[in-house]
Motif scaffolding. Structure first.
Motif: not given
Length: 767
Positions: A268, A271-272, A275, A291-292, A294
């Motif tokens: 992945p 995730i951040d 951000k 994975g997804e 972000p």
């Protein structure tokens, strides 16, 4: 005492003057040494444009010590020492001399955009005063010099777009003032740096731009890169890097551009990511990321390009993207993204490209996409969308390409094409659309490609489509269209490919324009179509009773005209017979009768008539100045026969091989003998034997020549009853054409059978 003081003052002045004089001498010597170093550099350069022609010392000694400060590309400090050397964009080549190390005060060196093709001297790395070095866009080769880590003040190092190989020096991590490190390759210039990215690179905490793209770097990204807190651009695209991206990249608060495309990364993304940073450009395409996506990628509100295609991302499209007003491009095709297309994308005022093809998206196409004023490219193909098209989606003012093929879309195609001034590609193939083809589609004046195949469309083909000025590709195959092919289709201004196979069309295929050469595969599956390149329309008559009545009258009139014509021919034949007896009574009729009739043409309109000229008359005319044409079977000449006051045309056939070549190609009797010999030797079944060997390199030309040769054999049959009529000869010659490549895109119904060379004409039996 006074004398003592005067002596001391004099002695002090002497010492000072001596020191200053010595210092001046030392300085002049140093400056002279720098001028000498520059001249040594010049000696190694090739300067075709004479850009540094002024690098010369004057004859007088007094002017030698500072003149180099005025040379092209040279700047000196207040002490007269060279601190900047700029030879960029001067079209110079050759080698860079090791004497460059003598310029110890040099702080800036720029040699970019030239043709240097040697190695970069290792001595450059000893210039510890350097703050900026740019040798990009040359052809420098060999390993990159070790030692630049000793330049404590170095802020920019650009060696991109060269032919460097080897490894990235570990000591670069000691150049802790670096802000830009650019070692990428690009276009015609390709660096080949290999191995790992050194972990020591994490020591350069002042680094803002790190570009190592287009190399052969391998292994993983070192975790130490996460220590580069000032990093604004990280470009590692087009390498052989693998593994997972360090999670710490999500903590780089200054990161604006992250390019990782065309590597072998997996796992992945952080995730951040985005951000807490002003992320503007995220391109991780052509990897194996999973994975997804972000959801925080646009938290800073600056994201313009989100490019994720050719990966294995899964999960839904983050709804947060629908509030990202800065987005210009969203490219997510070829992943495993599921769920629905989020609402709001059509309201993003800057969004130009939306590419979501080849995923697992379901549900509807949001109505708000139709309200976009900026979208120019939409590709939703190869998903599982189940809905009708929003009624005004094809009226987006800037829309150029709309592709929604291979879905489960239903309903009718919206008849809203009046306001599509820019639309050039429309692909709605392989769906479940029904109803008729909208006539208003003809108002799309820039449409080039229209693909509606594999649907359930009914009705006829709108005649207005034929007049579209730019339409080049029209695929309507595998529908339920009825009626005939409009005559105007053949004369369409730009049409190059037409496929109407597997419909319910009927009637004759117009024999004009593109339809004269259309491949029959693009017409198959329509039982009612005939004529043109298809079999003749035997018995086909889709006419009204009034049309049939008119046809009957025309037939009767034709019979009357035909009978009258036959009678006229009979009468003419008797008249011709009497003239024949008069003209040919003495064996030299042609010349005499030509004189008697004041030059009027005495030939009879019949085959195999006697000629008033000989083969000798013809042979004298076989010369280049008389060539009037050339075909696959021979050269056509003009023969001006002065003694007969007439001009004829004749063809010299290509010569055959072996013993057949002994026949004179200029003797008509010889040509007939050649054909007779072929028949006598029973070569008719293996005519390939008589063709020139080089003809065999082109199958279609060979095929055409063989067919024409067969026609010639028929025309010279020994018995007149075995010879075809001129009408049949013309028909056969028209059909003696090579196979044509199919333009059908219909893979479902494709087969490997060769296309027929002849249609099912009645004269086929003759061949």
């Amino acid at each position: 005492m006074r004398l003592k003081v005067q002596f001391l003052v004099f002695f002090y002045c002497y010492i000072v003057c001596s020191y200053l004089g010595l210092a001046k001498v030392v300085q002049n010597t140093a400056l002279n040494d720098e001028a000498s170093a520059l001249l040594s550099i010049k000696a190694g350069l090739i300067d075709p444009l004479k850009r540094i022609h002024d690098w010369n010392l004057p004859d007088n000694e007094a002017g030698k010590y500072s003149v180099h400060c005025n040379w092209t590309g040279v700047w000196c400090n207040s002490n007269g020492a060279v601190e900047k050397l700029d030879l960029s964009h001067m079209n110079v080549s050759g080698r860079i001399s090791d004497d460059i190390q003598r310029l110890q005060s040099l702080t800036s060196l720029n040699m970019c955009c030239n043709g240097f093709s040697s190695s970069l001297p290792k001595s450059i790395a000893t210039l510890t005063s350097l703050k900026s070095i740019d040798v990009s866009q040359n052809f420098l080769l060999g390993s990159f010099p070790v030692g630049f880590g000793g330049a404590a003040g170095l802020t920019l190092l650009n060696a991109s777009s060269n032919n460097f190989s080897g490894f990235i020096p570990e000591d670069l991590g000691n150049a802790t003032s670096l802000e830009t490190l650019d070692l990428r390759g690009m276009f015609l210039y390709k660096n080949n740096l290999k191995g790992k990215i050194p972990a020591s690179i994490g020591n350069i905490t002042s680094l803002q731009l790190l570009d190592l793209s287009d190399n052969m770097l391998s292994n993983e990204i070192p975790d130490e890169i996460s220590e580069l807190k000032n990093l604004q651009l990280l470009n590692l695209m087009c390498n052989q890097l693998s593994g997972q991206v360090p999670a710490g990249l999500g903590g780089l608060t200054q990161l604006e551009v992250l390019e990782l495309w065309n590597n072998s990364f997996s796992g992945p993304l952080p995730i951040d990511l985005g951000k807490n940073s002003p992320l503007q450009w995220l391109d991780v395409s052509s990897n194996s990321f999973s994975g997804e996506i972000p959801a925080s990628s646009c938290n800073g509100g600056n994201l313009t390009k989100l490019i994720l295609f050719n990966n294995a991302f899964s999960g839904p499209i983050p709804p947060s993207l629908s509030t990202c007003q800065s987005l210009v491009r969203v490219r997510m095709q070829n992943n495993q993204i599921s769920g629905t297309i989020p609402l709001g994308l059509g309201k993003l005022g800057k969004l130009q490209r939306l590419e979501l093809a080849n995923n697992s998206l379901t549900g509807q196409i949001p109505d708000d996409i139709s309200s976009s004023t900026s979208l120019s490219f939409i590709d939703l193909s190869r998903n599982q969308l189940r809905s009708s098209l929003p009624s005004t989606i094809l009226s987006i003012p800037n829309l150029q390409t709309f592709i929604a093929s291979n879905n489960n879309l239903v309903g009718e195609i919206p008849d809203q094409f009046q306001d599509c001034p820019a639309l050039s590609v429309l692909d709605l193939s392989s769906n479940h659309f029904s109803g008729s083809i909208p006539t208003s589609i003809a108002s799309c004046q820039k449409l080039v490609n229209l693909n509606l195949r594999n649907n359930q469309l009914t009705g006829g083909i709108p005649k207005a489509i034929a007049m579209m000025p730019t339409l080049a590709i029209l695929d309507l195959s595998n529908n339920s269209l009825t009626g005939g092919i409009p005559d105007s289709i053949g004369t369409s201004p730009a049409l190059e490919m037409l496929n109407v196979s597997y419909n319910r069309l009927e009637g004759p295929v117009p024999a004009n324009g593109v339809l004269r050469t259309i491949n029959p595969n693009d017409l198959v599956g329509n039982a009612g179509l005939c004529a043109g390149v298809l079999p003749p329309c035997s018995g086909y008559s889709p006419m009204t009773s009034r049309q049939r009545s008119l046809q009957t009258k025309h037939i009767l009139a034709g019979w009357i005209i035909g009978i009258s014509s036959v009678l006229a021919v009979v009468i003419a034949a008797f008249g011709a017979r009497s003239l024949y007896k008069k003209w040919y009574s003495n064996g030299s009729c042609f010349e005499e009768r030509l004189e008697m009739s004041n030059g009027e043409w005495p030939w009879r309109l019949m085959a195999f008539q006697r000629l008033g000229f000989t083969s000798g008359d013809i042979l004298t005319c076989i010369k280049e100045s008389n060539v009037i044409g050339m075909g696959a079977t021979g050269i056509v000449y003009k023969a001006d026969i002065a003694r007969l006051n007439t001009v004829v045309a004749f063809k010299k056939l290509w010569r055959s091989r072996t013993d057949i070549e002994t026949e004179s190609s200029g003797d008509f009797v010889g040509e007939v003998n050649v054909l007779g010999k072929l028949r006598h030797r029973n070569i008719v079944r293996n005519l390939e034997e008589v063709l020139e060997s080089n003809v065999g390199n082109c199958k279609h030309v060979q095929e055409e020549m063989l067919l024409v040769l067969r026609i010639a054999l028929l025309c010279t049959a020994k018995l007149p009853k075995d010879r075809p009529s001129m009408r049949d000869v013309i028909t056969m010659l028209g059909e003696a054409k090579p196979r044509r490549k199919s333009t059908s895109n219909n893979d479902r119904f494709a087969n490997n059978k060769p296309n027929p060379v002849f249609s099912t004409s009645p004269v086929n039996g003759l061949l």
